[in-house]
Scaffold this motif. Structure first.
Motif, PDB file in Angstrom:
ATOM      1  N   ARG A 207       0.885  -1.244  -0.032  1.00  0.00           N
ATOM      2  CA  ARG A 207       0.003   0.272   0.103  1.00  0.00           C
ATOM      3  C   ARG A 207       0.815   1.329   0.069  1.00  0.00           C
ATOM      4  N   LYS A 208       2.018   1.081   0.627  1.00  0.00           N
ATOM      5  CA  LYS A 208       2.978   2.298   0.726  1.00  0.00           C
ATOM      6  C   LYS A 208       3.769   2.437  -0.627  1.00  0.00           C
ATOM      7  N   LEU A 209       3.520   1.575  -1.655  1.00  0.00           N
ATOM      8  CA  LEU A 209       4.185   1.700  -2.814  1.00  0.00           C
ATOM      9  C   LEU A 209       3.677   2.692  -3.795  1.00  0.00           C
ATOM     10  N   GLY A 210       4.583   3.220  -4.706  1.00  0.00           N
ATOM     11  CA  GLY A 210       3.923   4.311  -5.746  1.00  0.00           C
ATOM     12  C   GLY A 210       3.240   3.300  -6.622  1.00  0.00           C
ATOM     13  N   PRO A 211       2.325   3.628  -7.432  1.00  0.00           N
ATOM     14  CA  PRO A 211       1.800   3.034  -8.535  1.00  0.00           C
ATOM     15  C   PRO A 211       2.741   2.363  -9.383  1.00  0.00           C
ATOM     16  N   THR A 212       3.751   2.759  -9.790  1.00  0.00           N
ATOM     17  CA  THR A 212       4.680   1.988 -10.789  1.00  0.00           C
ATOM     18  C   THR A 212       5.149   0.926 -10.059  1.00  0.00           C
ATOM     19  N   GLN A 213       5.749   0.841  -8.941  1.00  0.00           N
ATOM     20  CA  GLN A 213       6.041  -0.020  -8.211  1.00  0.00           C
ATOM     21  C   GLN A 213       5.047  -1.022  -7.784  1.00  0.00           C
ATOM     22  N   ARG A 214       4.160  -0.593  -7.329  1.00  0.00           N
ATOM     23  CA  ARG A 214       3.020  -1.587  -7.248  1.00  0.00           C
ATOM     24  C   ARG A 214       2.761  -2.366  -8.207  1.00  0.00           C
ATOM     25  N   ARG A 215       2.612  -1.798  -9.428  1.00  0.00           N
ATOM     26  CA  ARG A 215       2.380  -2.558 -10.777  1.00  0.00           C
ATOM     27  C   ARG A 215       3.284  -3.631 -11.059  1.00  0.00           C
ATOM     28  N   ARG A 216       4.508  -3.066 -10.753  1.00  0.00           N
ATOM     29  CA  ARG A 216       5.684  -4.143 -11.130  1.00  0.00           C
ATOM     30  C   ARG A 216       5.824  -5.232 -10.098  1.00  0.00           C
ATOM     31  N   VAL A 217       5.415  -5.212  -8.832  1.00  0.00           N
ATOM     32  CA  VAL A 217       5.252  -6.340  -7.739  1.00  0.00           C
ATOM     33  C   VAL A 217       4.196  -6.959  -7.993  1.00  0.00           C
ATOM     34  N   GLU A 218       2.810  -6.592  -8.472  1.00  0.00           N
ATOM     35  CA  GLU A 218       1.718  -7.262  -8.780  1.00  0.00           C
ATOM     36  C   GLU A 218       2.050  -8.296 -10.290  1.00  0.00           C
ATOM     37  N   ASN A 219       2.776  -7.610 -11.185  1.00  0.00           N
ATOM     38  CA  ASN A 219       2.952  -8.424 -12.249  1.00  0.00           C
ATOM     39  C   ASN A 219       3.951  -9.450 -12.026  1.00  0.00           C
ATOM     40  N   ARG A 220       4.888  -9.357 -11.084  1.00  0.00           N
ATOM     41  CA  ARG A 220       5.813 -10.260 -10.727  1.00  0.00           C
ATOM     42  C   ARG A 220       5.201 -11.656  -9.873  1.00  0.00           C
ATOM     43  N   ALA A 221       4.269 -10.990  -9.005  1.00  0.00           N
ATOM     44  CA  ALA A 221       3.365 -12.012  -8.364  1.00  0.00           C
ATOM     45  C   ALA A 221       2.667 -12.788  -9.189  1.00  0.00           C
ATOM     46  N   ASP A 222       2.084 -12.061 -10.355  1.00  0.00           N
ATOM     47  CA  ASP A 222       1.352 -13.072 -11.153  1.00  0.00           C
ATOM     48  C   ASP A 222       2.442 -13.996 -11.915  1.00  0.00           C
ATOM     49  N   GLN A 223       3.202 -13.464 -12.421  1.00  0.00           N
ATOM     50  CA  GLN A 223       4.359 -14.418 -12.979  1.00  0.00           C
ATOM     51  C   GLN A 223       4.817 -15.873 -12.244  1.00  0.00           C
ATOM     52  N   LEU A 224       4.901 -15.415 -10.861  1.00  0.00           N
ATOM     53  CA  LEU A 224       5.230 -16.526  -9.972  1.00  0.00           C
ATOM     54  C   LEU A 224       4.255 -17.622  -9.773  1.00  0.00           C
ATOM     55  N   ILE A 225       2.864 -16.962  -9.560  1.00  0.00           N
ATOM     56  CA  ILE A 225       1.798 -17.723  -9.564  1.00  0.00           C
ATOM     57  C   ILE A 225       1.605 -18.499 -11.054  1.00  0.00           C
ATOM     58  N   ALA A 226       1.727 -18.080 -12.014  1.00  0.00           N
ATOM     59  CA  ALA A 226       1.400 -18.721 -13.184  1.00  0.00           C
ATOM     60  C   ALA A 226       2.668 -19.918 -13.204  1.00  0.00           C
TER      61      ALA A 226
END
Length: 135
Positions: free
Chosen positions: A26-45
């Motif tokens: 929640r404390k991350l900026g939008p760009t960093q948050r998007r990067r974290v969420e994209n990486r999480a999606d990759q790991l889940i996949a």
């Protein structure tokens, strides 16, 4: 696993409160948050069950069963098992159009592709593959 904490001062002493991942995100900026969420999606996949893998390939149990020359219930049993022969897993993956590779990883070495395990056995003159021992 180490849990990071934030201090909260009370009248008596400072109480350490655990920080959870959602608080950090929640404390991350939008760009960093998007990067974290994209990486999480990759790991889940990267981690799927056989059923999820088949579904991701848009295949039905019936289509895989036909390729394996077994009944649909056989595919269902394979997908539910947690312990398969490597040759069974290889056949299942190939029935979906893929190729099975085994990678050995050690903490102090680079990953190595393991070869010679469950290689396709030659077909005998009688037209049958040799029987493999389970294990």
């Amino acid at each position: 696993m180490e849990i990071k904490t934030e201090g909260i001062k009370t009248e008596e002493r400072e109480v350490k409160m655990p920080r959870n991942v959602n608080d950090i995100i929640r404390k991350l900026g939008p760009t960093q948050r998007r990067r974290v969420e994209n990486r999480a999606d990759q790991l889940i996949a990267e981690e799927m069950t056989l059923q999820q893998l088949r579904q991701a390939c848009k295949l039905t149990q019936q289509k895989v069963a036909k390729s394996l020359r077994i009944g649909q219930e056989g595919v269902s049993k394979i997908e539910k098992r947690s312990d398969l022969l490597i040759s069974t897993l290889r056949d299942y993956v190939e029935a979906m159009g893929g190729q099975l590779s085994l990678i050995v990883e050690f903490p102090d070495r680079v990953p190595v592709i393991l070869s010679g395990i469950a290689e396709i056995a030659p077909i005998s003159k009688s037209g049958h593959k040799p029987v493999r021992a389970a294990g």
